[in-house]
Design a protein around this motif. Sequence first.
Motif, mmCIF file in Angstrom:
data_model
loop_
_atom_site.group_PDB
_atom_site.id
_atom_site.type_symbol
_atom_site.label_atom_id
_atom_site.label_comp_id
_atom_site.label_asym_id
_atom_site.label_seq_id
_atom_site.Cartn_x
_atom_site.Cartn_y
_atom_site.Cartn_z
ATOM 1 N N LEU A 1 0.828 -1.207 0.000
ATOM 2 C CA LEU A 1 0.000 0.000 0.000
ATOM 3 C C LEU A 1 0.863 1.257 0.000
ATOM 4 C CD1 LEU A 1 -2.570 -1.121 2.725
ATOM 5 C CD2 LEU A 1 -2.934 -1.125 0.241
ATOM 6 N N CYS A 2 0.300 2.358 -0.457
ATOM 7 C CA CYS A 2 1.006 3.632 -0.406
ATOM 8 C C CYS A 2 1.160 4.054 1.059
ATOM 9 C CB CYS A 2 0.251 4.703 -1.202
ATOM 10 S SG CYS A 2 -1.301 5.251 -0.453
ATOM 11 N N CYS B 1 -2.037 5.085 2.851
ATOM 12 C CA CYS B 1 -2.966 3.979 3.124
ATOM 13 C C CYS B 1 -2.437 3.055 4.220
ATOM 14 C CB CYS B 1 -3.254 3.194 1.854
ATOM 15 S SG CYS B 1 -4.455 4.033 0.777
ATOM 16 N N GLN B 2 -1.139 2.979 4.380
ATOM 17 C CA GLN B 2 -0.601 2.196 5.495
ATOM 18 C C GLN B 2 -1.019 2.812 6.825
ATOM 19 O OE1 GLN B 2 3.640 1.695 4.956
ATOM 20 N NE2 GLN B 2 3.402 0.640 2.992
ATOM 21 N N LEU C 1 -9.295 3.450 2.855
ATOM 22 C CA LEU C 1 -8.457 2.839 1.822
ATOM 23 C C LEU C 1 -9.240 2.657 0.527
ATOM 24 C CD1 LEU C 1 -6.873 1.888 4.537
ATOM 25 C CD2 LEU C 1 -5.954 0.113 3.042
ATOM 26 N N CYS D 1 -8.896 5.449 -2.020
ATOM 27 C CA CYS D 1 -7.584 5.823 -2.546
ATOM 28 C C CYS D 1 -7.573 5.712 -4.068
ATOM 29 C CB CYS D 1 -6.490 4.939 -1.948
ATOM 30 S SG CYS D 1 -4.823 5.393 -2.496
ATOM 31 N N SER E 1 -4.677 5.759 -5.871
ATOM 32 C CA SER E 1 -3.417 5.193 -6.338
ATOM 33 C C SER E 1 -3.674 3.885 -7.089
ATOM 34 C CB SER E 1 -2.493 4.925 -5.146
ATOM 35 O OG SER E 1 -1.448 4.050 -5.512
ATOM 36 N N CYS F 1 -2.735 0.824 -4.972
ATOM 37 C CA CYS F 1 -3.714 0.533 -3.924
ATOM 38 C C CYS F 1 -5.020 0.011 -4.514
ATOM 39 C CB CYS F 1 -3.978 1.775 -3.075
ATOM 40 S SG CYS F 1 -2.564 2.293 -2.074
#
Length: 431
Positions: A191-192, A195-196, A206, A209, A211, A214
């Motif tokens: 995960l980016c 998001c972590q 999440l 997101c 990304s 992700c």
Amino acid sequence: MNLITAPRGTFDLMPPQAIVWEWMESTIRKVFLSYGYGEIRTPIFEHTELFQRGIGETTDIVEKEMYTLVDKGGRSLTLRPEGTASVVRAYIEHKLYGQAPVAKLFYIGPMFRQERPQAGRFRQFHQFGVEMIGEKSPVADAEVIILAHDLYRQLGLTELEIHLNTVGCPACRQEYKAALTSALQAVADQLCPTCQQRLVRNPLRLLDCKSPVCQEVISRVPSIHHYLCADCRHHFDQVTTLLEKVGVKYKRSDKLVRGLDYYTRTVFEIINHDLGAQNALCGGGRYDGLVAECGGPAVPGVGFASGMERLYTTLEQKGKIPELPFGPQLYVLPLGEELNVVAFEIATVLRRQGFSVEMGNGAKSLKAQLKTAHKSGAGYAVIIGEEEWRERQVTLKTMADGSQKRLPASGLMEEIAELVSPRLIVPLREE
């Protein structure tokens, strides 16, 4: 000396665009009023705590994007980043819950978020929306969605997608959060960084997101629909049934959660794919705990918000902006400085009858004044010459074909009224 320009992420609305803006606002108000919503206008800044409690401490808006200041009294104030929390605050403060079982309110105004400007996204932007507070029935959810749908159709937009989901109630959502956390912990390193952190603090975020990495991971997680309680499942089914009954098409989007913590059960967005990454034209949903969270009674609510800038861009892309009147309808041209007073009097009378009128300068030649009148877009010119005025006559010139006629000044108003409709609905009365 350095040129001072508008701050990054803001813009000026110049007169031609402002007329389109006014048309959009007028259409929005008419549609909202037809559904029984009344307009509310709240302050541009509020106490910071309102947004912390109302929007959610772990949202990107509160953590990263708010314009917050401390005033001379040591109070923390924030320029409003969205409209719902302010409407709810006003609903509580003015005890609207004691006046009627359901409050139906709409707003239009500027909002502020300190984020990276991009297509369709600004630091000062304009938002309109509706809030229905006090009704828990799925009929309310369907009404709000259909209201947004009908508004865009009224503006000429018919090829937008409605994306629909449910985020459940606090009970079943908690169960889903646990399942989501369990499914993602094993792949947390994929995960980016943002998001972590979300995985620990607010795993539902999440799903929002953008990304690509992700998104690939999230595509494999279970759907919230597997964890809905019986009441939430029934509520969502009723919403979809109501939409289908009136022929409103939608697409079920299991990963749609919206970006604010206050949502419960129904969430939705209306998408315009031509906008690129920032493609949500409108978004909203149900927020049954927000009023209580802000210090009011435990009453349910549902609403949506839409951005004026994205709406303008979409209308422009689709070729749906109508030809709107800009510039004067009439140009009064005095031929000589001594006739400026006469021209001013005639222009004032016409304006007071609701016509849009500009006036030339008798110090300039007829040719120069006519050139200015042509550029203004005026349909007609009222020419006041020295010889004509001795007989209290004027010349009315049609700018499109150059034809003209001489007539008594006393009959000018009647002649113009047959050619042009006043722009003011209620003209000013003579004193």
